[in-house]
Design an enzyme around this catalytic site. Sequence first.
Site, PDB file in Angstrom:
ATOM      1  N   GLU A  44      62.467  -1.092 -18.130  1.00 35.63           N
ATOM      2  CA  GLU A  44      62.134  -2.488 -18.361  1.00 35.63           C
ATOM      3  C   GLU A  44      63.108  -3.146 -19.337  1.00 35.63           C
ATOM      4  O   GLU A  44      63.332  -2.635 -20.434  1.00 35.63           O
ATOM      5  CB  GLU A  44      60.709  -2.589 -18.906  1.00 35.63           C
ATOM      6  CG  GLU A  44      59.692  -1.823 -18.050  1.00 35.63           C
ATOM      7  CD  GLU A  44      58.352  -1.674 -18.740  1.00 35.63           C
ATOM      8  OE1 GLU A  44      57.967  -2.596 -19.493  1.00 35.63           O
ATOM      9  OE2 GLU A  44      57.681  -0.644 -18.529  1.00 35.63           O
ATOM     10  N   HIS A  50      59.404  -6.158 -16.242  1.00 37.79           N
ATOM     11  CA  HIS A  50      58.721  -4.851 -16.242  1.00 37.79           C
ATOM     12  C   HIS A  50      58.969  -4.141 -14.902  1.00 37.79           C
ATOM     13  O   HIS A  50      58.052  -3.927 -14.110  1.00 37.79           O
ATOM     14  CB  HIS A  50      57.229  -5.118 -16.459  1.00 37.79           C
ATOM     15  CG  HIS A  50      56.371  -3.934 -16.752  1.00 37.79           C
ATOM     16  ND1 HIS A  50      56.464  -2.739 -16.080  1.00 37.79           N
ATOM     17  CD2 HIS A  50      55.367  -3.783 -17.644  1.00 37.79           C
ATOM     18  CE1 HIS A  50      55.548  -1.912 -16.537  1.00 37.79           C
ATOM     19  NE2 HIS A  50      54.864  -2.517 -17.495  1.00 37.79           N
TER      20      HIS A  50
END
EC number: 5.1.3.15
Length: 293
Positions: A263, A161
């Site tokens: 991400e 992320h």
Amino acid sequence: MSDFLFSLPIEQQLTPYLTLRKKDELAIIVVNHPKARGAIALQGAHLLSWQPNGEEPVIWLSKASHFKQGTAIRGGIPVCWPWFGKVASPAHGFARNELWQLTAYDANEESVWLTFSLEDNEQTRQIWPHSFCLIARIKLGTTCEIELESHGDYSITSALHTYFNIADISQISISGLGSHYLDTITGTQHNTSDKTLTFAGPVDRVYSQPEAFSLIQDPVFGRSIEVHHRNASDVVAWNPAAEGASGMKDMENDGYKTMVCVETANASQPVEVHSDKPQYLSMTIRCHKNEPA
């Protein structure tokens, strides 16, 4: 932004390039190498900073982030595992809140690499009743490389992320995301002919047909950032904008202006992991200075 990490008191000198330090409740490995510097929290095997020599910091870390045991860190590269999103509690899985073990590290003139591991324990089995071994490999030099390796028998969704440090969210653009995406703010699917994403408000999209790498163009910093995705079905693009940032206790109100998340993920469909076939998710980040006009 993350400069404070490099002035934390040294608790242990691991190698000429690696030191163990502490920020509030969390142990942090700090990397000082001729090619790059960086920092990784043992909680979550969470990369907090990476800055190649001569570059602006590439990874964004919130100035308001908490460094408390069991609390997710805002910024860096959280490991979202064994689920992505708010499908269960805690959001984005438990791996980023667990204490990992530093199992190996080494260096040469070009880079430093570290290996972290996490195995199931009584606490994780109460949340998710599976045996597992999770390995994270991080290599820092002129490039940043992260590989996540999952062992066991189960299905997962996951993501690296990554929060990128940018000069101004209103000035950047991202390409290489593909045309099809789920807008998770509205819950609607879209196909777009515009292959370049720009930001004029909150964005939360799961791109399900991404190209091999995404490219963040940052004209104010005069650079582009390549994000190469491997074994990923999706790429997630996220920025909360002013309205989202104002509701986050661990992000300053104007924090959204200098970050964007791109991400590397397996988010839209679960991935099967089998004991005879580990699952991998990995990415490589590179920076390029823009040529003068």
